[in-house]
Design a protein around this motif. Structure first.
Motif, PDB file in Angstrom:
ATOM      1  N   GLU A 182       2.184  -4.633 -31.610  1.00 41.21           N
ATOM      2  CA  GLU A 182       1.443  -5.276 -30.516  1.00 41.21           C
ATOM      3  C   GLU A 182       1.487  -4.392 -29.272  1.00 41.21           C
ATOM      4  N   ARG A 183       0.321  -4.137 -28.677  1.00 43.35           N
ATOM      5  CA  ARG A 183       0.285  -3.376 -27.432  1.00 43.35           C
ATOM      6  C   ARG A 183       0.500  -4.334 -26.257  1.00 43.35           C
ATOM      7  N   VAL A 184       1.415  -3.975 -25.384  1.00 39.56           N
ATOM      8  CA  VAL A 184       1.734  -4.820 -24.229  1.00 39.56           C
ATOM      9  C   VAL A 184       1.717  -3.963 -22.969  1.00 39.56           C
ATOM     10  N   VAL A 185       1.650  -4.622 -21.821  1.00 39.01           N
ATOM     11  CA  VAL A 185       1.430  -3.936 -20.548  1.00 39.01           C
ATOM     12  C   VAL A 185       2.742  -3.555 -19.862  1.00 39.01           C
ATOM     13  N   PHE A 186       2.749  -2.351 -19.328  1.00 37.21           N
ATOM     14  CA  PHE A 186       3.849  -1.838 -18.521  1.00 37.21           C
ATOM     15  C   PHE A 186       3.319  -1.469 -17.133  1.00 37.21           C
ATOM     16  N   ILE A 187       4.146  -1.612 -16.116  1.00 32.16           N
ATOM     17  CA  ILE A 187       3.834  -1.114 -14.775  1.00 32.16           C
ATOM     18  C   ILE A 187       5.036  -0.316 -14.284  1.00 32.16           C
ATOM     19  N   ASP A 188       4.811   0.949 -13.967  1.00 31.32           N
ATOM     20  CA  ASP A 188       5.884   1.799 -13.444  1.00 31.32           C
ATOM     21  C   ASP A 188       5.390   2.582 -12.238  1.00 31.32           C
ATOM     22  N   ARG A 189       6.327   3.002 -11.424  1.00 30.44           N
ATOM     23  CA  ARG A 189       5.996   3.784 -10.249  1.00 30.44           C
ATOM     24  C   ARG A 189       5.510   5.182 -10.644  1.00 30.44           C
ATOM     25  N   MET A 190       4.621   5.708  -9.816  1.00 29.06           N
ATOM     26  CA  MET A 190       4.198   7.089  -9.944  1.00 29.06           C
ATOM     27  C   MET A 190       4.022   7.657  -8.542  1.00 29.06           C
ATOM     28  N   LYS A 191       4.013   8.958  -8.431  1.00 28.56           N
ATOM     29  CA  LYS A 191       3.866   9.567  -7.108  1.00 28.56           C
ATOM     30  C   LYS A 191       3.324  10.981  -7.232  1.00 28.56           C
ATOM     31  N   ILE A 192       2.781  11.464  -6.129  1.00 27.31           N
ATOM     32  CA  ILE A 192       2.340  12.841  -6.008  1.00 27.31           C
ATOM     33  C   ILE A 192       3.329  13.543  -5.084  1.00 27.31           C
ATOM     34  N   GLY A 222       0.774  -1.229   0.000  1.00 29.46           N
ATOM     35  CA  GLY A 222       0.000   0.000   0.000  1.00 29.46           C
ATOM     36  C   GLY A 222       0.802   1.273   0.000  1.00 29.46           C
ATOM     37  N   LYS A 223       2.110   1.179  -0.073  1.00 30.06           N
ATOM     38  CA  LYS A 223       2.966   2.353   0.060  1.00 30.06           C
ATOM     39  C   LYS A 223       3.300   3.033  -1.259  1.00 30.06           C
ATOM     40  N   GLU A 224       3.237   2.287  -2.349  1.00 27.01           N
ATOM     41  CA  GLU A 224       3.643   2.864  -3.630  1.00 27.01           C
ATOM     42  C   GLU A 224       2.485   2.909  -4.614  1.00 27.01           C
ATOM     43  N   MET A 225       2.337   4.053  -5.258  1.00 29.95           N
ATOM     44  CA  MET A 225       1.346   4.220  -6.315  1.00 29.95           C
ATOM     45  C   MET A 225       1.972   3.760  -7.623  1.00 29.95           C
ATOM     46  N   LEU A 226       1.198   3.027  -8.412  1.00 32.27           N
ATOM     47  CA  LEU A 226       1.719   2.445  -9.637  1.00 32.27           C
ATOM     48  C   LEU A 226       0.856   2.823 -10.834  1.00 32.27           C
ATOM     49  N   CYS A 227       1.508   3.088 -11.940  1.00 27.93           N
ATOM     50  CA  CYS A 227       0.840   3.423 -13.196  1.00 27.93           C
ATOM     51  C   CYS A 227       0.886   2.196 -14.101  1.00 27.93           C
ATOM     52  N   VAL A 228      -0.270   1.696 -14.488  1.00 29.21           N
ATOM     53  CA  VAL A 228      -0.383   0.543 -15.384  1.00 29.21           C
ATOM     54  C   VAL A 228      -0.854   1.067 -16.732  1.00 29.21           C
ATOM     55  N   TYR A 229      -0.130   0.762 -17.806  1.00 31.86           N
ATOM     56  CA  TYR A 229      -0.459   1.335 -19.104  1.00 31.86           C
ATOM     57  C   TYR A 229      -0.002   0.397 -20.222  1.00 31.86           C
ATOM     58  N   HIS A 230      -0.440   0.688 -21.434  1.00 37.17           N
ATOM     59  CA  HIS A 230       0.052  -0.092 -22.565  1.00 37.17           C
ATOM     60  C   HIS A 230       1.046   0.747 -23.359  1.00 37.17           C
ATOM     61  N   ALA A 231       1.908   0.043 -24.077  1.00 31.74           N
ATOM     62  CA  ALA A 231       2.887   0.700 -24.945  1.00 31.74           C
ATOM     63  C   ALA A 231       3.375  -0.309 -25.966  1.00 31.74           C
ATOM     64  N   ARG A 232       4.307   0.128 -26.786  1.00 33.46           N
ATOM     65  CA  ARG A 232       4.950  -0.747 -27.762  1.00 33.46           C
ATOM     66  C   ARG A 232       6.461  -0.593 -27.625  1.00 33.46           C
TER      67      ARG A 232
END
Length: 380
Positions: free
Chosen positions: A348-358, A331-341
């Protein structure tokens, strides 16, 4: 048969291949983007039991949607297809363009049930429009379905095609639906359109706009009229105009998009992330806007875009967009889930997960796109 996609193993190494034949390896407790999930518009639901479910456009689903599950956002299990358009209350047309256009599913846990909001082609199409998209809602007892349409019609009909549903269950008890009005048959006057016309490229520029509207508690319709929240800039000297107009200024297509909205609240501020430019091109990118109210007015951020291609910096990632937001298992880190190439995955669109924060000053930052090994905080 269900299978498990393992992005990380405690004591062993797992390699997986994309259609290009290039192999990517994951090792230890880390993972590396992209995930071996061929989704567009990925949405991650975190359930009360601290389990994650990922839904998206495409993948192995036919006339519907598939899902994956995980306990750590690293190891993903294929749950198969969880929604079929042919369910008893199905309102869509699977024979229409784009095989019915089953796009951008999002699932929410609400009062012991799971509700899937999604876009598809509506079979009620007297004008025989190519793009006749509407938003529906289906319900299931489990996040893995089977989902059945709650009603035999879309949530509502605004009189124009709409996609990319996103729902906010506000602490006030009210529920809000956000969506994108499609570019289709929506030419808009702007300085960018004037510029493109003078170049001899396009006679008109069509645009998609993000709207918000309150939902009825039973999701059977809306309360009040939709409110326009976000649109592409009208003036070329607008600080947002350069990045939101790249599809036009690169002579890619005669459209400007504002779509894929996702809203969340942090403190007393509502953050709305959104995607701009052609989803099938290299310039797809993510920005955000803020407001003190669920229905705006929203102000676009000065640091936009917060997620975009990195090929101009020696990277291999393009087409970053249509994200969702989740949190690490601890619960400590906010994560951005998105597609990219990538150069390896091609179109082909594939999934990425990267950190995000305010940041403390309220600025939203996405630490991506990345393709190097990283870990996710896994504490419970």
């Amino acid at each position: 048969m269900k299978r498990t996609i393992k992005l990380a193993l405690a004591v062993s190494l797992l390699a997986f291949s994309f259609p290009s034949g290039k192999s990517f390896a994951q090792q230890g407790t880390s993972y590396k983007n992209p995930l071996p999930v061929k989704f567009g518009d990925p949405y991650v639901l975190r359930t009360k039991g601290n389990k994650y479910y990922m839904y998206g456009t495409g993948g192995a689903a036919k006339n519907g949607f598939a899902a994956y599950s995980s306990t750590d956002l690293v190891n993903w299990k294929d749950e198969g297809q969880v929604f079929y358009a042919s369910n008893p209350n199905g309102w869509s047309d699977s024979t229409a363009a784009w095989n019915g256009a089953y796009w951008a599913p999002e699932v929410y846990e609400h009062k012991g049930k799971y509700y899937m909001f999604y876009s598809a082609q509506w079979k009620d199409n007297p004008g025989k429009d190519l793009e006749n998209f509407r938003i529906g809602v289906a319900v299931a007892d489990q996040p893995t379905g089977p989902f059945t349409d709650l009603y035999n019609k879309p949530v509502f009909d605004p009189g124009y095609p709409i996609i990319d549903a996103n729902v906010l269950f506000d602490k006030s008890g009210r529920v809000f639906l956000y969506y994108s009005r499609c570019c289709y048959k929506h030419p808009v006057a702007s300085e960018v359109a004037d510029w493109a016309r003078k170049q001899g490229w396009y006679d008109a520029i069509e645009e998609s706009w993000v709207y918000g509207v309150e939902l009825k508690p039973d999701f059977s319709g809306v309360i009040g009229a939709p409110v326009l929240l976000l649109r592409p800039p009208v003036k070329m000297d607008d600080k947002q105009a350069e990045w939101e107009s790249r599809s036009v200024t690169s002579k890619e297509v005669n459209r400007r998009w504002t779509e894929g909205s996702v809203i969340f609240k942090k403190g007393d501020t509502y953050y709305m992330m959104y995607s701009a430019n052609y989803f099938g091109g290299k310039n797809y990118a993510v920005g955000y806007a803020t407001s003190k109210s669920p229905l705006g007015p929203f102000t676009k951020a000065a640091n936009n875009p917060v997620l975009q291609k990195n090929t101009d910096k020696g990277g291999v990632v393009t087409g970053t967009g249509h994200n969702s937001v989740t949190y690490s298992p601890d619960g400590k880190e906010m994560l951005c889930v998105y597609h990219a190439r990538t150069t390896a995955t091609g179109d082909e669109r594939v999934v990425f997960i990267d950190r995000m924060k305010i940041l403390k000053n309220g600025t939203l930052v996405v630490e991506g796109p990345t393709t190097t090994a990283q870990s996710i905080s896994a504490g419970k």
